[in-house]
Design an enzyme around this catalytic site. Structure first.
Site, PDB file in Angstrom:
ATOM      1  N   HIS A 185      -7.332   7.640  11.572  1.00  0.00           N
ATOM      2  CA  HIS A 185      -7.261   5.637  10.829  1.00  0.00           C
ATOM      3  C   HIS A 185      -5.902   5.685  11.394  1.00  0.00           C
ATOM      4  CE1 HIS A 185     -11.674   5.078   9.858  1.00  0.00           C
ATOM      5  NE2 HIS A 185     -11.482   5.069  11.400  1.00  0.00           N
TER       6      HIS A 185
ATOM      7  N   ARG B  35       0.261  -1.326   0.183  1.00  0.00           N
ATOM      8  CA  ARG B  35       0.062  -0.240  -0.153  1.00  0.00           C
ATOM      9  C   ARG B  35       0.989   1.268  -0.142  1.00  0.00           C
ATOM     10  NH1 ARG B  35      -1.946  -4.435   0.099  1.00  0.00           N
ATOM     11  NH2 ARG B  35      -1.840  -3.486  -2.450  1.00  0.00           N
TER      12      ARG B  35
END
Length: 230
Positions: free
Chosen positions: A104, A56
């Site tokens: 987050h 990612r």
């Protein structure tokens, strides 16, 4: 100067080419979310979790902010813009936004498994054997399922002061982020930019049925004009 709370989700980053991870079956890149985004997944297969986030991170470094990110920067000319994002990318910062709260966590940071407050910038892979200064393994600085959301209280305080709210690229179905709108004053108009909104328009809620890169610049232009007139 009025305060604008901007709440962003995966939809705004998707237009820069970042995958939204979870598909209709709840899988992230072919993995059950609990395998790669939970304390249990970390305990069961640390290498898998690290590899997932390493991939990612590499993808993030290959993309750039889009028109929606840049438009929000323009909004800072006339408003106190406070961005609260569910995204773990740095596209808001790269575009030039000054005040960004990450609910987050942040993909380009690592933190110690010994002390969650020991956080460091990290753009390369995190590998097994990468230790903090206390000789404990590093992990992604990301909030996993089942973990507390430490920045929620700060986000709630921002919501309480908002004069205007803009929601972009999020379904507003995932808690605790979805609960932020409950802290917004009743007088504050809420603009929801989404091509397929799942909530009805109301007196307080105005829906712009467009993708972020189209709808956000248009909304920003309108709000800047409104600010100049006042």
């Amino acid at each position: 100067m009025k305060t604008i709370l901007v709440l962003t989700g995966a939809g705004i980053s998707a237009e820069s080419g970042i995958k939204t991870f979870r598909d209709a079956e709840g899988l992230w890149e072919g993995h059950d979310v609990m395998e790669v985004a939970s304390p249990l997944g970390w305990k069961n297969n640390q290498d898998l979790v690290l590899d997932f986030y390493n991939q990612r991170r590499k993808q993030l470094l290959q993309v750039t902010p889009n028109a929606a990110h840049h438009a929000l920067v323009d909004l800072q000319k006339s408003y106190d813009v406070q961005i609260v994002t569910q995204n773990i990318d740095d596209l808001h910062e790269r575009a030039g936004s000054s005040n960004v709260t990450h609910l987050h966590g942040e993909l380009l940071k690592a933190r110690s498994t010994f002390d969650e407050n020991l956080v460091m910038d990290w753009k390369k892979d995190i590998n097994t054997g990468d230790f903090c200064e206390h000789n404990f393994q590093l992990r992604p600085h990301v909030v996993w399922f089942g973990e507390a959301v430490p920045m929620f209280q700060k986000a709630a305080e921002i919501a309480r002061t908002a004069d205007i709210v803009i929601v972009i690229g999020t379904s507003m179905q995932v808690y605790p982020a979805a609960g932020l709108v409950d802290f917004v004053p009743d007088h504050a108009p809420v603009y929801f930019v989404d091509p397929n909104p799942n909530i009805p328009e109301s007196r307080q809620l105005k829906i712009l049925r467009e993708k972020a890169a189209e709808g956000v610049p248009r909304l920003v232009e309108s709000l800047l004009t409104e600010a100049d007139e006042n």
